[in-house]
Motif scaffolding. Structure first.
Motif, PDB file in Angstrom:
ATOM      1  N   ALA A  29       2.824  -0.423 -18.167  1.00 14.17           N
ATOM      2  CA  ALA A  29       2.032  -1.554 -17.671  1.00 14.17           C
ATOM      3  C   ALA A  29       1.117  -1.119 -16.538  1.00 14.17           C
ATOM      4  O   ALA A  29       1.552  -0.450 -15.595  1.00 14.17           O
ATOM      5  N   SER A  30      -0.172  -1.466 -16.638  1.00 18.06           N
ATOM      6  CA  SER A  30      -1.184  -1.176 -15.616  1.00 18.06           C
ATOM      7  C   SER A  30      -1.261   0.300 -15.249  1.00 18.06           C
ATOM      8  O   SER A  30      -1.523   0.647 -14.096  1.00 18.06           O
ATOM      9  N   VAL A  31      -1.050   1.166 -16.211  1.00 21.02           N
ATOM     10  CA  VAL A  31      -1.126   2.610 -15.991  1.00 21.02           C
ATOM     11  C   VAL A  31      -2.503   3.096 -16.444  1.00 21.02           C
ATOM     12  O   VAL A  31      -2.947   2.772 -17.537  1.00 21.02           O
ATOM     13  N   ASP A  32      -3.171   3.869 -15.599  1.00 26.17           N
ATOM     14  CA  ASP A  32      -4.493   4.405 -15.914  1.00 26.17           C
ATOM     15  C   ASP A  32      -4.437   5.910 -16.101  1.00 26.17           C
ATOM     16  O   ASP A  32      -3.603   6.602 -15.513  1.00 26.17           O
ATOM     17  N   ALA A  33      -5.377   6.420 -16.877  1.00 25.96           N
ATOM     18  CA  ALA A  33      -5.555   7.860 -17.014  1.00 25.96           C
ATOM     19  C   ALA A  33      -6.118   8.395 -15.702  1.00 25.96           C
ATOM     20  O   ALA A  33      -6.790   7.665 -14.966  1.00 25.96           O
ATOM     21  N   ASP A  34      -5.876   9.665 -15.407  1.00 27.56           N
ATOM     22  CA  ASP A  34      -6.415  10.245 -14.174  1.00 27.56           C
ATOM     23  C   ASP A  34      -7.938  10.287 -14.194  1.00 27.56           C
ATOM     24  O   ASP A  34      -8.579  10.182 -13.158  1.00 27.56           O
TER      25      ASP A  34
ATOM     26  N   LEU B 113      -2.129  12.686 -20.878  1.00 27.45           N
ATOM     27  CA  LEU B 113      -0.876  11.999 -21.170  1.00 27.45           C
ATOM     28  C   LEU B 113      -0.339  11.421 -19.876  1.00 27.45           C
ATOM     29  O   LEU B 113      -0.307  12.100 -18.852  1.00 27.45           O
ATOM     30  N   LYS B 114       0.086  10.167 -19.914  1.00 23.06           N
ATOM     31  CA  LYS B 114       0.743   9.587 -18.744  1.00 23.06           C
ATOM     32  C   LYS B 114       1.757   8.560 -19.218  1.00 23.06           C
ATOM     33  O   LYS B 114       1.432   7.649 -19.966  1.00 23.06           O
ATOM     34  N   ILE B 115       2.990   8.753 -18.782  1.00 28.70           N
ATOM     35  CA  ILE B 115       4.052   7.793 -19.024  1.00 28.70           C
ATOM     36  C   ILE B 115       4.531   7.334 -17.656  1.00 28.70           C
ATOM     37  O   ILE B 115       5.060   8.131 -16.874  1.00 28.70           O
ATOM     38  N   ALA B 116       4.282   6.080 -17.358  1.00 31.42           N
ATOM     39  CA  ALA B 116       4.571   5.532 -16.039  1.00 31.42           C
ATOM     40  C   ALA B 116       4.775   4.035 -16.181  1.00 31.42           C
ATOM     41  O   ALA B 116       4.722   3.503 -17.288  1.00 31.42           O
TER      42      ALA B 116
ATOM     43  N   SER C 275       4.122  -4.050  -7.630  1.00 32.14           N
ATOM     44  CA  SER C 275       3.829  -3.587  -6.274  1.00 32.14           C
ATOM     45  C   SER C 275       3.679  -2.071  -6.181  1.00 32.14           C
ATOM     46  O   SER C 275       3.047  -1.581  -5.258  1.00 32.14           O
ATOM     47  N   SER C 276       4.267  -1.322  -7.089  1.00 30.90           N
ATOM     48  CA  SER C 276       4.140   0.132  -7.029  1.00 30.90           C
ATOM     49  C   SER C 276       4.224   0.731  -8.434  1.00 30.90           C
ATOM     50  O   SER C 276       4.741   0.114  -9.361  1.00 30.90           O
ATOM     51  N   THR C 277       3.704   1.949  -8.563  1.00 26.57           N
ATOM     52  CA  THR C 277       3.715   2.659  -9.839  1.00 26.57           C
ATOM     53  C   THR C 277       4.608   3.882  -9.739  1.00 26.57           C
ATOM     54  O   THR C 277       4.543   4.624  -8.761  1.00 26.57           O
TER      55      THR C 277
END
Length: 142
Positions: free
Chosen positions: A86-91, A99-102, A107-109
């Motif tokens: 949720a609300s994860v962006d690519a760099d 690839l990003k799994i977060a 309030s925080s990622t």
């Protein structure tokens, strides 16, 4: 719902949700599930798959995969990216093969796994390589 309403020559697309694939006119082989998912895609790019409201909402590149509310919504021309959470962006909005799994909890990622176009993958520093199992287990790489 206006999902895929701009389609003129694209084919094999699936858009489910209000404004999903909204501007897709000639794109092919895309799947978008969720309100405003993949809604900026316009031209003959394709092969994108996203699930989640607002997922890949700015993308114009191809072969991106995202899952989660607003997942990868910063990607524009980038291609071959995988974004989960949720609300994860690519760099990089224009980078390829990221690839990003977060996950974001409001309030925080927390990022668990990141990969870059060179194939290098990073697992979070706070990762605890312990294993607890009942029954059979096969483990490699420890």
């Amino acid at each position: 719902s206006s999902a895929g309403s701009a389609a003129t020559s694209g084919n094999r697309n699936t858009y489910i949700g209000a404004s999903a694939g909204l501007l897709s006119s000639s794109s092919i082989d895309n799947v978008a599930v969720g309100s405003q998912a993949l809604d900026a895609l316009t031209t003959a790019t394709g092969g994108n798959t996203c699930i989640g409201s607002g997922a890949l909402s700015a993308v114009t590149g191809s072969f991106n995969i995202s899952m989660g509310y607003n997942a990868g919504d910063n990607i524009t021309s980038g291609a071959g990216n995988i974004i989960i959470g949720a609300s994860v962006d690519a760099d990089s909005a224009t980078g390829d093969h990221q690839l990003k799994i977060a996950n974001y909890n409001g309030s925080s990622t927390v990022t668990w796994i990141e990969g870059e176009s060179t194939g290098n993958t990073e697992i979070a520093v706070n990762w605890n390589p312990s294993l607890s199992t009942t029954g059979k287990a096969f483990v490699m790489g420890f």
